[in-house]
Enzyme design. Sequence first.
Site, PDB file in Angstrom:
ATOM      1  CG  ASP A 292       0.102  -4.192   2.893  1.00  0.00           C
ATOM      2  OD1 ASP A 292       0.330  -3.572   1.840  1.00  0.00           O
ATOM      3  OD2 ASP A 292      -0.030  -3.621   4.002  1.00  0.00           O
TER       4      ASP A 292
ATOM      5  CB  SER B 193       3.033   1.802   5.986  1.00  0.00           C
ATOM      6  OG  SER B 193       1.842   1.657   6.686  1.00  0.00           O
TER       7      SER B 193
ATOM      8  CG  HIS C  40      -0.412   0.214   2.511  1.00  0.00           C
ATOM      9  ND1 HIS C  40      -0.041  -0.814   3.341  1.00  0.00           N
ATOM     10  CD2 HIS C  40      -0.130   1.351   3.205  1.00  0.00           C
ATOM     11  CE1 HIS C  40       0.428  -0.331   4.479  1.00  0.00           C
ATOM     12  NE2 HIS C  40       0.381   0.989   4.418  1.00  0.00           N
TER      13      HIS C  40
END
Length: 481
Positions: A242, A324, A209
Amino acid sequence: MSTENEGTAVPPAPSAPPPPADAPAASAPQGAHPGSAPAAGDPYGTPVPQAHHDPGESTSAPDPSWPPPPPPSTPAYGGDGGAGHGAAGQGGGGWGAGWGAAHQQPAPKNGRGRGGLVTAVLVAALVAGGLGGGLGYTLARENDSGGSTTVSAGTTGGNVKRDPGTIAAVAAAALPSTVTIEAASSSGEGGTGTGFVFDKQGHIVTNNHVVADAVDGGNLSATFPDGKKYEAEVVGNAQGYDVAVIKLKNAPSDLKPLTLGNSDDVAVGDSTIAIGAPFGLSNTVTTGIISAKNRPVASSDGSGDKASYMSALQTDASINPGNSGGPLLDAQGNVIGINSAIQSTSNGGFGTGQAGSIGLGFAIPINQAKYVAQELIENGKPVYAKIGASVSLEDTTNGAKITEQGVGGTEPVDPGGPADKAGLRPGDVITKLDDRVIDSGPTLIGEIWTHKPGDEVTITYERGGKERTTELTLGSRVGDS
């Protein structure tokens, strides 16, 4: 469980503390992120707890296209510096036991806006600190009528030698091998996240992402703590896991890959160190402990129609949008996970609606991430383990139920597939995979994906009120579509 993913849009910065009298105060922009809902009926996996990208939940009917919509109550991505993605809630309806989990998506934010806000807030804080310091020094000097009893240190903190194993020593060794990633689509939308050096050839591991906006013709760059910036390209991305791998263009010859640990050996209570760029503040180090293991988490990439599932490491190290893709380290500086999602309150922190840390962060175990990264480098596509049955994504505590109908009217149990060969039928409720208790579809998906195709597992299930067990050899699926 619901968590939030840090989105790809640039999130607003926290508001500054009240400035002293006559000190300038900075105003902070606000931003909100929309949420997404889960989907049903996936022939590959099961639903899991979900993380938030943005606050809010929604539900949708089974989707014949793959991958299915994310389940409700998903965690949000923990690391896009740009924006927070968050989805709350697991969804009802059937879903493939081979997929991931749903999450909420944050609305894309203007990178310039966030950067300006962060700068303004920091400047206001520094000015206030400067005024207070000057005033304090003046008062102390005027009140010092006698000899000073203060003892001055002979050296500053910067000259103190840090022993190996201290947080400062671990951070000093790891920071040079972490990067702040900026990703933007061809239309200019995107945000920031984090990544770390995987090998000497210039491969960087991060979250899918984080780079999703740059996959199809976008712009991608990675900046090291010393300020050196490199253009990069996406080598491969796995939406379900992910995980993504990018490669630096004209990579330097002195890259130092971070040492990968063994996430299976991690214990609850172990110390953790997270590195990332929360809210665009690159090279930020936070600490905590492992709060739990094998935490089922579902999250979204912010598009609203795809989900990611993980059996995550939970940590209370502060993780925010921008973290992230960054490394979660153990006390020795070994990478044990990839920071990916956070659980957040329905209302984002700092009065902006943007998700922020409340001490519930989630990381993809490095053992799984390493396998995925190697597959992406070698083949450019992810390979997923699957049982070959559609599982309900409803948020229950009774197990993962094989649906009566598959995606798009297909068979709920693939004829000749792993589940079919193991004797599983529509309506069976899977309650265990090996020694792992399965309480929902997303949990089953997350557990399946910790394995590799070809692995043999023991499935415990209920049929007609009776408990049964069967041996199953996991099949495989290549790619995200």
